[in-house]
Design an enzyme around this catalytic site. Structure first.
Site, PDB file in Angstrom:
ATOM      1  N   ASP A  13       0.869  -1.177   0.000  1.00  0.00           N
ATOM      2  CA  ASP A  13       0.000   0.000   0.000  1.00  0.00           C
ATOM      3  C   ASP A  13       0.907   1.228   0.000  1.00  0.00           C
ATOM      4  OD1 ASP A  13      -3.250   0.246   1.177  1.00  0.00           O
ATOM      5  OD2 ASP A  13      -2.037   2.044   0.811  1.00  0.00           O
ATOM      6  N   SER A  17     -17.001  -3.423 -10.087  1.00  0.00           N
ATOM      7  CA  SER A  17     -18.075  -2.608  -9.518  1.00  0.00           C
ATOM      8  C   SER A  17     -19.334  -2.742 -10.355  1.00  0.00           C
ATOM      9  CB  SER A  17     -17.606  -1.153  -9.531  1.00  0.00           C
ATOM     10  OG  SER A  17     -18.693  -0.287  -9.348  1.00  0.00           O
ATOM     11  N   LYS A  73     -12.824   0.240 -14.615  1.00  0.00           N
ATOM     12  CA  LYS A  73     -13.289  -1.092 -14.183  1.00  0.00           C
ATOM     13  C   LYS A  73     -13.702  -1.923 -15.406  1.00  0.00           C
ATOM     14  CE  LYS A  73     -12.777  -0.428  -9.777  1.00  0.00           C
ATOM     15  NZ  LYS A  73     -11.706  -1.118  -9.056  1.00  0.00           N
ATOM     16  N   TYR A 131     -13.609   6.610 -13.752  1.00  0.00           N
ATOM     17  CA  TYR A 131     -13.450   5.546 -12.749  1.00  0.00           C
ATOM     18  C   TYR A 131     -14.169   4.279 -13.206  1.00  0.00           C
ATOM     19  CZ  TYR A 131     -15.209   2.672  -9.001  1.00  0.00           C
ATOM     20  OH  TYR A 131     -15.587   1.582  -8.269  1.00  0.00           O
TER      21      TYR A 131
HETATM   22  N1  UFG Z   1     -26.558  10.567  -2.475  1.00  0.00           N
HETATM   23  C1  UFG Z   1     -27.175  11.677  -1.965  1.00  0.00           C
HETATM   24  N2  UFG Z   1     -26.399  12.590  -1.308  1.00  0.00           N
HETATM   25  C2  UFG Z   1     -25.061  12.433  -1.142  1.00  0.00           C
HETATM   26  C3  UFG Z   1     -24.436  11.284  -1.679  1.00  0.00           C
HETATM   27  C4  UFG Z   1     -25.215  10.369  -2.352  1.00  0.00           C
HETATM   28  O1  UFG Z   1     -28.391  11.856  -2.102  1.00  0.00           O
HETATM   29  O2  UFG Z   1     -24.418  13.311  -0.544  1.00  0.00           O
HETATM   30  C5  UFG Z   1     -27.384   9.549  -3.177  1.00  0.00           C
HETATM   31  C6  UFG Z   1     -27.016   9.338  -4.637  1.00  0.00           C
HETATM   32  O3  UFG Z   1     -27.701  10.263  -5.450  1.00  0.00           O
HETATM   33  C7  UFG Z   1     -27.439   7.891  -4.847  1.00  0.00           C
HETATM   34  C8  UFG Z   1     -27.187   7.238  -3.483  1.00  0.00           C
HETATM   35  O4  UFG Z   1     -27.163   8.314  -2.560  1.00  0.00           O
HETATM   36  O5  UFG Z   1     -28.799   7.812  -5.124  1.00  0.00           O
HETATM   37  C9  UFG Z   1     -25.867   6.488  -3.403  1.00  0.00           C
HETATM   38  O6  UFG Z   1     -24.812   7.342  -3.811  1.00  0.00           O
HETATM   39  P1  UFG Z   1     -23.286   6.970  -3.570  1.00  0.00           P
HETATM   40  O7  UFG Z   1     -22.456   8.120  -4.068  1.00  0.00           O
HETATM   41  O8  UFG Z   1     -23.061   6.531  -2.158  1.00  0.00           O
HETATM   42  O9  UFG Z   1     -23.067   5.674  -4.460  1.00  0.00           O
HETATM   43  P2  UFG Z   1     -23.282   5.459  -6.024  1.00  0.00           P
HETATM   44  O10 UFG Z   1     -24.321   4.401  -6.168  1.00  0.00           O
HETATM   45  O11 UFG Z   1     -23.462   6.724  -6.739  1.00  0.00           O
HETATM   46  O12 UFG Z   1     -21.845   4.915  -6.439  1.00  0.00           O
HETATM   47  C10 UFG Z   1     -21.321   3.785  -5.792  1.00  0.00           C
HETATM   48  C11 UFG Z   1     -19.819   3.890  -5.700  1.00  0.00           C
HETATM   49  C12 UFG Z   1     -19.186   3.763  -7.028  1.00  0.00           C
HETATM   50  C13 UFG Z   1     -19.693   2.576  -7.744  1.00  0.00           C
HETATM   51  C14 UFG Z   1     -21.188   2.521  -7.780  1.00  0.00           C
HETATM   52  C15 UFG Z   1     -21.613   1.198  -8.336  1.00  0.00           C
HETATM   53  O13 UFG Z   1     -19.430   5.115  -5.146  1.00  0.00           O
HETATM   54  O14 UFG Z   1     -17.818   3.584  -6.836  1.00  0.00           O
HETATM   55  O15 UFG Z   1     -21.710   2.648  -6.466  1.00  0.00           O
HETATM   56  O16 UFG Z   1     -22.937   1.040  -8.391  1.00  0.00           O
HETATM   57  F1  UFG Z   1     -19.239   2.589  -9.001  1.00  0.00           F
END
Ligand code: UFG
Length: 336
Positions: free
Chosen positions: A31, A124, A153, A149
């Protein structure tokens, strides 16, 4: 024989290392701490009561990688050394392609040189793009990623398929993670994003802890039960255990290229997550509804049947556990 874990001090790498050590495996971690901290290594030792070899290095350093294969008896590699911030990847695509794609290639080339061909890759659900069919099975179409990103993948998955097609002595598991959250129940290891978090759960815990003011809920006009985005949140310890099962499959069966979704099969909305978190912790999460976040999809959750049938793996922890353990970790960090 040891398992080489790249990015072993990171969120998923550290939890997987704990499960590897608990299952009696020897582990060598590399790491560079670019998105992790040395204290995680001591925490892993404390949780497991076991030790491992550690090299501080970036996995792009081919000379050092070769030295590790010379000095240790490695028989399998798990790669957690990828960068993973969606937003950052749109600002720094070159860094993402170099670290994730070139890093994977250097690692695979070095493995080939030392005739180590067992590889578990952290992919992912993002490779499915905006899914046409839900729940998502491994056969669903991939492509249509919306950020560098996600594209790294997708590219690495293709590279692995090409490698296996060229040489069937490779033994590869591609694990497509849904939304990993939570932390080890000890509260000693967990997710520590640098700067302001992008993901939902790290944001929720920081609002609850008073570190951030208010959660922005990105849109409530999606075609979902309450209008907010629906995802398949999976406890990181369950996810880590999925890696052990995948490695066992590679150990016990004939060589192949296997692809598995690692998710629970249950979708929760953003508002469900807020409510579950409040119930599990007794903490209040202040939020406001704002515009949709560009690139977001409405709904994404797994069909986890294949992993159950072929690996004997199912996620066991509930949304309550995920919220409780995420909070336990941040609480311990604040107090320490
Ligand atoms: N969300 C909010 N507010 C925030 C952050 C997120 O409302 O501050 C919502 C997003 O709109 C979404 C949900 O919460 O509906 C989940 O969002 P995340 O950012 O936690 O996760 P994502 O599903 O967007 O993305 C994640 C990982 C990625 C991966 C993806 C795969 O971050 O690395 O899942 O499905 F690629």
């Amino acid at each position: 024989m040891a398992v080489l874990v790249t990015g072993g001090a990171g969120f998923i790498g550290s939890h997987t290392t704990v499960e590897l050590l608990n299952s009696g495996r020897e582990v060598v971690i590399i790491d560079d701490f670019s998105n992790s901290s040395p204290k995680t290594l001591d925490a892993i030792r404390k949780i497991t009561g076991k030790d491992f070899k550690f090299y501080k290095m970036n996995y792009l350093d081919r000379k050092m990688l070769e030295k590790i294969f010379e000095e240790n008896k490695i028989d399998a590699v798990m790669n957690f050394a990828g960068y993973k911030a969606v937003g950052e990847s749109t600002q720094k695509p070159i860094e993402y392609y170099i670290n994730n794609v070139s890093g994977a290639l250097i690692l695979l080339d070095t493995m080939r040189k030392y005739d180590v061909k067992k590889f578990v890759f952290s992919s992912s659900a993002t490779v499915y793009g905006d899914p046409q069919v839900i729940p998502i099975t491994e056969d669903c179409k991939t492509g249509g990623t919306t950020n560098p990103y996600g594209t790294t993948k997708l590219y690495i998955e293709q590279i692995l398929k090409d490698i296996y097609a060229s040489d069937k002595t490779w033994d590869i598991a591609i694990l497509r993670y849904f939304n990993p959250v939570g932390a080890h129940e000890s509260g000693l290891i967990g997710e520590e994003p640098k700067g302001r978090p992008n993901n939902l759960m790290p944001y929720i815990v920081r609002v609850a802890a008073g570190i951030l003011d208010e959660l922005s809920v990105f849109g409530n006009d999606y075609n979902t039960p309450d209008g907010t985005g629906v995802r398949d949140y999976i406890h990181v310890v369950d996810l880590a255990k999925g890696h052990i099962k995948a490695l066992e499959k590679l150990d016990n069966e004939q060589t192949g290229l296997y692809i598995y979704n690692l998710g629970t099969g249950i979708g929760y909305s953003v508002l469900d997550m807020i409510k579950s978190f409040e119930r599990a912790t007794g903490k209040h999460v202040k939020y406001k509804i704002v515009e949709r976040r560009p690139g977001d999809i409405a709904m994404c959750y797994a069909d986890p049947k294949k992993a159950k049938e072929e690996l004997g793996w199912t996620a066991e922890k509930s949304i309550h556990d995920m919220c409780k353990d995420s909070w336990n970790y941040i609480e311990k960090q604040i107090i320490l």
